[in-house]
Design an enzyme around this catalytic site. Structure first.
Site, PDB file in Angstrom:
ATOM      1  CG  HIS A 145      -7.296   3.389  -0.442  1.00 45.93           C
ATOM      2  ND1 HIS A 145      -6.824   2.767  -1.517  1.00 45.93           N
ATOM      3  CD2 HIS A 145      -6.631   4.201   0.253  1.00 45.93           C
ATOM      4  CE1 HIS A 145      -5.602   3.247  -1.376  1.00 45.93           C
ATOM      5  NE2 HIS A 145      -5.490   3.959  -0.481  1.00 45.93           N
ATOM      6  CG  HIS A 152      -1.323   6.249  -2.640  1.00 40.10           C
ATOM      7  ND1 HIS A 152      -2.215   5.992  -3.358  1.00 40.10           N
ATOM      8  CD2 HIS A 152      -1.483   5.641  -1.234  1.00 40.10           C
ATOM      9  CE1 HIS A 152      -3.516   5.461  -2.560  1.00 40.10           C
ATOM     10  NE2 HIS A 152      -3.029   5.400  -1.230  1.00 40.10           N
ATOM     11  CD  GLU A 200      -7.692   6.521   4.557  1.00 38.00           C
ATOM     12  OE1 GLU A 200      -8.300   6.423   3.283  1.00 38.00           O
ATOM     13  OE2 GLU A 200      -6.555   7.035   4.610  1.00 38.00           O
ATOM     14  CG  HIS A 203      -1.984   1.275   1.280  1.00 36.77           C
ATOM     15  ND1 HIS A 203      -3.188   1.167   2.053  1.00 36.77           N
ATOM     16  CD2 HIS A 203      -1.938   2.317   0.629  1.00 36.77           C
ATOM     17  CE1 HIS A 203      -3.726   2.179   1.745  1.00 36.77           C
ATOM     18  NE2 HIS A 203      -3.193   3.045   0.991  1.00 36.77           N
ATOM     19  CG  ASP A 207      -1.608   5.527   2.620  1.00 36.38           C
ATOM     20  OD1 ASP A 207      -1.843   5.403   1.544  1.00 36.38           O
ATOM     21  OD2 ASP A 207      -2.465   6.012   3.493  1.00 36.38           O
TER      22      ASP A 207
HETATM   23  N1  ADE Z   1      -4.740   8.541  -1.948  1.00 38.36           N
HETATM   24  C1  ADE Z   1      -3.181   8.981  -1.507  1.00 38.36           C
HETATM   25  N2  ADE Z   1      -3.367   8.196   0.017  1.00 38.36           N
HETATM   26  C2  ADE Z   1      -4.566   7.988   0.116  1.00 38.36           C
HETATM   27  C3  ADE Z   1      -5.489   7.613   1.352  1.00 38.36           C
HETATM   28  N3  ADE Z   1      -4.573   7.222   2.569  1.00 38.36           N
HETATM   29  N4  ADE Z   1      -6.597   7.388   1.275  1.00 38.36           N
HETATM   30  C4  ADE Z   1      -7.319   7.721   0.146  1.00 38.36           C
HETATM   31  N5  ADE Z   1      -6.716   8.199  -1.097  1.00 38.36           N
HETATM   32  C5  ADE Z   1      -5.488   8.494  -1.052  1.00 38.36           C
HETATM   33 ZN    ZN Z   2      -3.660   4.721   0.534  1.00 34.90          ZN
END
Ligand code: ADE
Ligand code: ZN
Length: 335
Positions: free
Chosen positions: A194, A16, A197, A14, A275
């Site tokens: 996702h 980005h 969260e 996970h 993340d």
């Molecule tokens: N884009 C980048 N990080 C994210 C996250 N933690 N939740 C949703 N979208 C994202």
């Molecule tokens: Zn994310």
């Protein structure tokens, strides 16, 4: 940092890639591409990284991405992440990219894809890190826009393992993207999303039942639904948990209140990930370390988290076994 955690063989699932943009590289790319930044110094950038919730982070994150203009910029971004990952013994990574945050600014899909993909190839040959790429749709945009993005990805489908769903969760449930995900699956993509969260457990159920995901990204709010918790454990649907992110975005008030250990000890295939490391104060080893300290994780629990990370990959069972053998060997030598 504990050498044990740093050198623990692990997978990152996970991440980005746009969230690995360090302020120093942001300034360098802004200079290269003649872009004005709303910050005067690295310190000022870091001071802006105080978030109230997911949306307040996303606003700054999408703004930061604007310095990424040319293929080489995407290459440099990805290469910097891979070097960092190598220094923390990440053996395999499955990374997200957000094509819409680039195509919406007039940057071609191919520009982002080619730069990232080339760096991933070099990561394999020069650093020994294997990787896969996940195309993530921005859920605050429409399903039609997601579908158009999927069409752009089709020529590259052999080197994009899955599609995912990120950005603002509340009010943008997985059900909004059912048709897009059906089409992606018909084209051979695996799916992740996702969910849970900031959004409720119902969104996790939707991701499972409608989008047929192989993993849930975050998923920490599954704790509110005992039936869901039991289902995730029974089916071994992995959660890609991101402890520092959750604290920075105020999903939990503090690391001591994080439910990672409870999830793990309920038999869930929980994993630790970073993340958006440049925004949340640490890469994968810092995430393991912060969770270990606050939750008093044992070496056995750290081992289990790393083992889960390999079992949750999209690698073949044989490749997973090789990496787990490496992990077993590392832990045996130490114990
Ligand atoms: N884009 C980048 N990080 C994210 C996250 N933690 N939740 C949703 N979208 C994202
Ligand atoms: Zn994310």
């Amino acid at each position: 940092m504990h050498a044990f955690i740093r050198d623990l063989p692990k997978a990152e699932l996970h991440l980005h890639i746009e969230g690995t943009l360090e302020p120093e590289l942001m300034f360098e790319l802004a200079r290269r591409n003649n872009i004005d930044l709303p910050y005067k110094s690295v310190l000022e950038v870091k001071e802006a990284y105080n978030f109230e919730d997911l949306q307040s982070f996303l606003d700054i994150y999408y703004q930061g991405s604007q310095v990424l203009q040319k293929e080489v910029d995407f290459y440099d971004l990805t290469w910097a992440y891979l070097q960092k990952a190598a220094s923390q013994n990440v053996r395999h990574t499955e990374i997200f990219f957000d094509p819409q945050s680039h195509t919406d600014r007039g940057i071609a899909f191919e520009t982002a894809y080619q730069g990232i993909y080339q760096a991933l190839q070099d990561g394999k040959s020069k650093l020994g890190i294997s990787s896969q790429l996940i195309l993530s749709f921005l859920r605050h945009l429409s399903a039609e826009e997601a579908l158009a993005t999927l069409e752009q990805a089709l020529p590259y489908k052999d080197s994009i393992v899955a599609v995912g769903l990120d950005s603002a969760e509340q009010g943008n449930p997985p059900s909004k993207f059912k048709e897009v995900f059906d089409r992606a699956q018909a084209e051979g993509f695996l799916t992740v999303a996702h969910a849970g969260e900031e959004g409720p457990p119902e969104y996790i159920w939707e991701a499972i039942n409608l989008l047929e995901v192989s993993r849930i990204d975050h998923g920490v709010r599954s704790m509110e639904d005992p039936e869901l918790l039991q289902y995730l454990a029974e089916k071994q649907i992995p959660l890609t948990v991101c402890p520092l992110s959750n604290v920075k975005l105020k999903v939990f008030d503090s690391m001591a209140k994080h439910n990672l250990k409870k999830l793990l000890n309920s038999g869930i295939c929980a994993t630790v990930n970073s993340d958006d490391p440049s925004y949340f104060g640490g890469y994968i080893a810092e995430n393991y370390q912060a969770a270990q300290e606050a939750l008093d994780l044992s070496q056995q629990e750290l081992y289990q988290l790393a083992k889960n990370s390999f079992q949750a990959t999209f690698l073949s069972p044989e490749s997973q076994q090789k990496l787990i053998a490496e992990l077993d060997n590392y832990c045996q030598v130490l114990s």
